[in-house]
Write a protein that holds these residues in place. Structure first.
Motif, PDB file in Angstrom:
ATOM      1  N   TYR A 125     -51.561  -6.617  17.967  1.00 16.71           N
ATOM      2  CA  TYR A 125     -52.758  -5.952  18.472  1.00 16.71           C
ATOM      3  C   TYR A 125     -53.462  -6.897  19.450  1.00 16.71           C
ATOM      4  CZ  TYR A 125     -57.141  -3.272  18.552  1.00 16.71           C
ATOM      5  OH  TYR A 125     -58.243  -2.549  18.941  1.00 16.71           O
ATOM      6  N   PRO A 126     -52.909  -7.040  20.667  1.00 17.93           N
ATOM      7  CA  PRO A 126     -53.601  -7.843  21.676  1.00 17.93           C
ATOM      8  C   PRO A 126     -54.844  -7.108  22.171  1.00 17.93           C
ATOM      9  CG  PRO A 126     -51.650  -6.816  22.624  1.00 17.93           C
ATOM     10  CD  PRO A 126     -51.632  -6.487  21.160  1.00 17.93           C
ATOM     11  N   MET A 127     -55.920  -7.844  22.424  1.00 16.08           N
ATOM     12  CA  MET A 127     -57.197  -7.210  22.764  1.00 16.08           C
ATOM     13  C   MET A 127     -57.682  -7.535  24.167  1.00 16.08           C
ATOM     14  SD  MET A 127     -59.118  -7.603  19.083  1.00 16.08           S
ATOM     15  CE  MET A 127     -58.455  -9.248  18.792  1.00 16.08           C
ATOM     16  N   THR A 128     -56.973  -8.442  24.883  1.00 18.74           N
ATOM     17  CA  THR A 128     -57.329  -8.755  26.262  1.00 18.74           C
ATOM     18  C   THR A 128     -56.054  -8.814  27.100  1.00 18.74           C
ATOM     19  OG1 THR A 128     -57.193 -11.151  25.883  1.00 18.74           O
ATOM     20  CG2 THR A 128     -59.344 -10.107  25.541  1.00 18.74           C
ATOM     21  N   VAL A 129     -56.212  -8.677  28.421  1.00 19.63           N
ATOM     22  CA  VAL A 129     -55.060  -8.804  29.310  1.00 19.63           C
ATOM     23  C   VAL A 129     -54.630 -10.267  29.361  1.00 19.63           C
ATOM     24  CG1 VAL A 129     -55.761  -6.835  30.703  1.00 19.63           C
ATOM     25  CG2 VAL A 129     -56.494  -9.127  31.360  1.00 19.63           C
ATOM     26  N   GLY A 130     -53.401 -10.514  29.806  1.00 23.14           N
ATOM     27  CA  GLY A 130     -52.873 -11.877  29.900  1.00 23.14           C
ATOM     28  C   GLY A 130     -51.476 -11.955  29.324  1.00 23.14           C
ATOM     29  N   ASP A 131     -51.006 -13.169  29.115  1.00 21.42           N
ATOM     30  CA  ASP A 131     -49.643 -13.392  28.649  1.00 21.42           C
ATOM     31  C   ASP A 131     -49.599 -13.584  27.136  1.00 21.42           C
ATOM     32  OD1 ASP A 131     -48.482 -13.239  31.145  1.00 21.42           O
ATOM     33  OD2 ASP A 131     -48.760 -15.376  31.548  1.00 21.42           O
ATOM     34  N   MET A 132     -48.633 -12.928  26.512  1.00 20.64           N
ATOM     35  CA  MET A 132     -48.298 -13.162  25.103  1.00 20.64           C
ATOM     36  C   MET A 132     -46.947 -13.871  25.078  1.00 20.64           C
ATOM     37  SD  MET A 132     -47.989 -10.390  21.977  1.00 20.64           S
ATOM     38  CE  MET A 132     -46.622  -9.480  22.723  1.00 20.64           C
ATOM     39  N   ILE A 133     -46.819 -14.907  24.261  1.00 15.01           N
ATOM     40  CA  ILE A 133     -45.605 -15.720  24.212  1.00 15.01           C
ATOM     41  C   ILE A 133     -44.701 -15.215  23.095  1.00 15.01           C
ATOM     42  CG2 ILE A 133     -44.664 -18.036  23.909  1.00 15.01           C
ATOM     43  CD1 ILE A 133     -47.383 -19.124  24.807  1.00 15.01           C
ATOM     44  N   ILE A 134     -43.433 -14.985  23.424  1.00 19.61           N
ATOM     45  CA  ILE A 134     -42.419 -14.666  22.423  1.00 19.61           C
ATOM     46  C   ILE A 134     -41.521 -15.886  22.270  1.00 19.61           C
ATOM     47  CG2 ILE A 134     -40.495 -13.178  21.791  1.00 19.61           C
ATOM     48  CD1 ILE A 134     -43.160 -11.735  21.807  1.00 19.61           C
ATOM     49  N   THR A 135     -41.436 -16.420  21.055  1.00 18.33           N
ATOM     50  CA  THR A 135     -40.593 -17.577  20.771  1.00 18.33           C
ATOM     51  C   THR A 135     -39.485 -17.156  19.804  1.00 18.33           C
ATOM     52  OG1 THR A 135     -42.503 -19.035  20.985  1.00 18.33           O
ATOM     53  CG2 THR A 135     -40.540 -19.954  19.963  1.00 18.33           C
ATOM     54  N   VAL A 136     -38.252 -17.548  20.120  1.00 18.42           N
ATOM     55  CA  VAL A 136     -37.113 -17.248  19.257  1.00 18.42           C
ATOM     56  C   VAL A 136     -36.420 -18.554  18.895  1.00 18.42           C
ATOM     57  CG1 VAL A 136     -34.880 -16.088  19.080  1.00 18.42           C
ATOM     58  CG2 VAL A 136     -36.775 -14.957  20.247  1.00 18.42           C
ATOM     59  N   SER A 137     -36.202 -18.782  17.613  1.00 20.01           N
ATOM     60  CA  SER A 137     -35.480 -19.961  17.146  1.00 20.01           C
ATOM     61  C   SER A 137     -34.627 -19.525  15.961  1.00 20.01           C
ATOM     62  CB  SER A 137     -36.447 -21.075  16.735  1.00 20.01           C
ATOM     63  OG  SER A 137     -37.314 -20.614  15.717  1.00 20.01           O
ATOM     64  N   GLY A 138     -33.828 -20.447  15.468  1.00 19.63           N
ATOM     65  CA  GLY A 138     -32.991 -20.114  14.322  1.00 19.63           C
ATOM     66  C   GLY A 138     -31.926 -21.158  14.091  1.00 19.63           C
ATOM     67  N   PRO A 139     -31.178 -21.014  12.989  1.00 16.00           N
ATOM     68  CA  PRO A 139     -30.114 -21.976  12.704  1.00 16.00           C
ATOM     69  C   PRO A 139     -29.129 -22.063  13.859  1.00 16.00           C
ATOM     70  CG  PRO A 139     -30.488 -20.530  10.821  1.00 16.00           C
ATOM     71  CD  PRO A 139     -31.282 -19.974  11.959  1.00 16.00           C
ATOM     72  N   ASN A 140     -28.989 -23.273  14.418  1.00 19.50           N
ATOM     73  CA  ASN A 140     -28.019 -23.553  15.481  1.00 19.50           C
ATOM     74  C   ASN A 140     -28.298 -22.770  16.761  1.00 19.50           C
ATOM     75  OD1 ASN A 140     -26.626 -25.270  13.668  1.00 19.50           O
ATOM     76  ND2 ASN A 140     -25.558 -23.492  12.820  1.00 19.50           N
ATOM     77  N   LEU A 141     -29.566 -22.400  16.984  1.00 23.79           N
ATOM     78  CA  LEU A 141     -29.969 -21.760  18.227  1.00 23.79           C
ATOM     79  C   LEU A 141     -30.891 -22.688  19.010  1.00 23.79           C
ATOM     80  CD1 LEU A 141     -30.836 -18.077  17.197  1.00 23.79           C
ATOM     81  CD2 LEU A 141     -28.726 -18.937  18.217  1.00 23.79           C
ATOM     82  N   ILE A 142     -30.712 -22.745  20.318  1.00 19.61           N
ATOM     83  CA  ILE A 142     -31.650 -23.461  21.170  1.00 19.61           C
ATOM     84  C   ILE A 142     -32.923 -22.617  21.254  1.00 19.61           C
ATOM     85  CG2 ILE A 142     -32.073 -24.322  23.505  1.00 19.61           C
ATOM     86  CD1 ILE A 142     -29.033 -24.696  23.771  1.00 19.61           C
ATOM     87  N   PRO A 143     -34.082 -23.147  20.875  1.00 20.91           N
ATOM     88  CA  PRO A 143     -35.310 -22.350  20.912  1.00 20.91           C
ATOM     89  C   PRO A 143     -35.600 -21.839  22.326  1.00 20.91           C
ATOM     90  CG  PRO A 143     -35.652 -24.359  19.661  1.00 20.91           C
ATOM     91  CD  PRO A 143     -34.327 -24.497  20.337  1.00 20.91           C
ATOM     92  N   GLN A 144     -36.114 -20.623  22.399  1.00 24.12           N
ATOM     93  CA  GLN A 144     -36.418 -20.012  23.685  1.00 24.12           C
ATOM     94  C   GLN A 144     -37.811 -19.422  23.668  1.00 24.12           C
ATOM     95  OE1 GLN A 144     -33.305 -17.676  25.747  1.00 24.12           O
ATOM     96  NE2 GLN A 144     -32.173 -17.853  23.833  1.00 24.12           N
ATOM     97  N   GLU A 145     -38.450 -19.461  24.822  1.00 21.79           N
ATOM     98  CA  GLU A 145     -39.746 -18.816  24.993  1.00 21.79           C
ATOM     99  C   GLU A 145     -39.670 -17.844  26.160  1.00 21.79           C
ATOM    100  OE1 GLU A 145     -42.902 -21.579  25.543  1.00 21.79           O
ATOM    101  OE2 GLU A 145     -43.144 -21.976  23.403  1.00 21.79           O
ATOM    102  N   SER A 146     -40.359 -16.727  26.053  1.00 16.20           N
ATOM    103  CA  SER A 146     -40.490 -15.790  27.154  1.00 16.20           C
ATOM    104  C   SER A 146     -41.894 -15.201  27.104  1.00 16.20           C
ATOM    105  CB  SER A 146     -39.434 -14.685  27.063  1.00 16.20           C
ATOM    106  OG  SER A 146     -39.471 -14.049  25.802  1.00 16.20           O
ATOM    107  N   LEU A 147     -42.312 -14.593  28.202  1.00 14.00           N
ATOM    108  CA  LEU A 147     -43.667 -14.075  28.307  1.00 14.00           C
ATOM    109  C   LEU A 147     -43.667 -12.556  28.331  1.00 14.00           C
ATOM    110  CD1 LEU A 147     -45.248 -16.468  30.959  1.00 14.00           C
ATOM    111  CD2 LEU A 147     -45.445 -16.582  28.478  1.00 14.00           C
ATOM    112  N   VAL A 148     -44.667 -11.983  27.689  1.00 11.31           N
ATOM    113  CA  VAL A 148     -44.929 -10.548  27.734  1.00 11.31           C
ATOM    114  C   VAL A 148     -46.301 -10.357  28.363  1.00 11.31           C
ATOM    115  CG1 VAL A 148     -45.344  -8.480  26.357  1.00 11.31           C
ATOM    116  CG2 VAL A 148     -43.517 -10.064  25.715  1.00 11.31           C
TER     117      VAL A 148
END
Length: 358
Positions: A125-148
């Motif tokens: 439930y975002p309440m203002t405009v702007g960027d939301m960060i999506i982070t994905v990590s896990g066993p034997n995964l290189i962590p990644q970030e992307s923007l929404v």
């Protein structure tokens, strides 16, 4: 030490199931293995004290070469309570157990784990405009970030399916806009413009709604280094591809939204190929490439060789240990690498293949 190892790999003769990659759980299994085998005396206490881990006990233990996951989600989210879907795959198959986080300072901090289909559903439930960060990590995964991009409800967004393409590629374009879903019983269409440095006058492409009531529109165009026109976008190495969608109504006003990607049409150049450490049943093959790419060796006692070795890790220094070979046998081989844009570099010794004898 054995308990920690069993925590990851499992103990066929004991009670530790395995499959853990979180340091806190691994340490706990180590303690319990000590208690099961040596009881609760002072010696056990002393050993367990030596294994106390300082830091974040939710950190993930890496037990294999880390790989890069393919993360897919909508490029935009509305300023309303919503369920946000994130999909994680290895490029072809879903990845189960990946940790997905959506974060927007002071507004959103939701965490989920991907299911057997590689999907995590996050209630946001975002309440203002702007960027939301999506982070994905896990066993034997290189962590990644992307923007929404968080925008007022009803504002459109557009996206390309990749960040880079080669000169003989398929570009998939998408538009997401609830205002375009005029008839929930019909799959509708919308037009977008796509251009490149080599073809600055945009090509107009019609996108079709993925279903009668999805408000998600998709379409494709091919890249080419020799022609433009209907169905093709002319590109060259170093170009920037620009996708443009004109939103007639974004919170009461028109808006223009864009997405961009790069172009690389040159495959990796292979050099310094060497055959090292040939034994009775193994051999090591090394080489370098002009850019980071994956690693493939085709090898066998016939031509063309019928067996293969593959590693998806992107690197410029390649070293492959071939094992399980027959002794006193001549093996033919070639090496190959594919860069992040899909360009392939191959060295097969001019079609004659390289060889070594065990």
């Amino acid at each position: 030490s054995w308990g920690v190892c069993f925590s990851v790999a499992g103990d066929s003769s004991g009670s530790i199931v395995g499959g853990n990659h979180i340091l806190g759980q691994m340490t706990l299994d180590g303690f319990m293995h000590m208690f099961d085998n040596f009881g609760y005396g002072s010696a056990t206490e002393e050993v367990c004290n030596q294994y106390v881990l300082f830091g974040d006990c939710s950190l993930l233990f890496r037990s294999d070469v880390a790989s890069t996951a393919v993360v897919d989600h909508l490029p935009t989210a509305p300023m309303v309570p919503a369920t946000f879907e994130v999909n994680v795959t290895d490029g072809s198959s879903p990845i189960e157990g990946a940790i997905v986080c959506a974060f927007k300072e002071g507004e959103v901090h939701e965490v989920g784990v991907t299911d057997a289909m590689g999907t995590a559903m996050l209630d946001i439930y975002p309440m203002t405009v702007g960027d939301m960060i999506i982070t994905v990590s896990g066993p034997n995964l290189i962590p990644q970030e992307s923007l929404v991009s968080v925008a007022p409800a009803g504002c459109g967004a557009t996206s390309l399916d990749r960040t880079g393409y080669n000169c003989d590629d398929t570009i998939e374009m998408a538009v997401f806009d609830s205002h375009l879903n005029m008839n929930p019983g019909v799959a509708e269409t919308v037009s977008v413009n796509i251009s490149s440095d080599s073809e600055p006058t945009p090509e107009s492409v019609m996108l079709t709604e993925t279903g009668p009531d999805t408000a998600e529109f998709r379409g494709t165009i091919m890249t080419s280094d020799s022609m433009g026109g209907t169905g093709y976008l002319m590109v060259a190495s170093g170009d920037t591809i620009t996708l443009h969608y004109h939103d007639d109504d974004c919170d009461g006003s028109p808006a223009d939204v864009y997405d961009t990607a790069g172009v690389d049409c040159t495959g990796p150049v292979i050099s310094n190929l060497n055959i090292d450490a040939v034994g009775t049943d193994s051999a090591v093959i090394t080489w370098t490439t002009s850019e980071a790419c994956d690693t493939t060796v085709m090898y066998g006692a016939t031509t063309p060789p019928g067996m293969s070795y593959y590693d998806d890790a992107m690197t410029t220094d390649h070293s492959v240990l071939l094992e399980g070979l027959e002794d006193c046998t001549t093996y033919n081989f070639m090496v190959q690498g594919t860069d992040g844009y899909g360009n392939v570099g191959t060295d097969d010794n001019g079609g004659s293949y390289y060889d070594f004898t065990t």
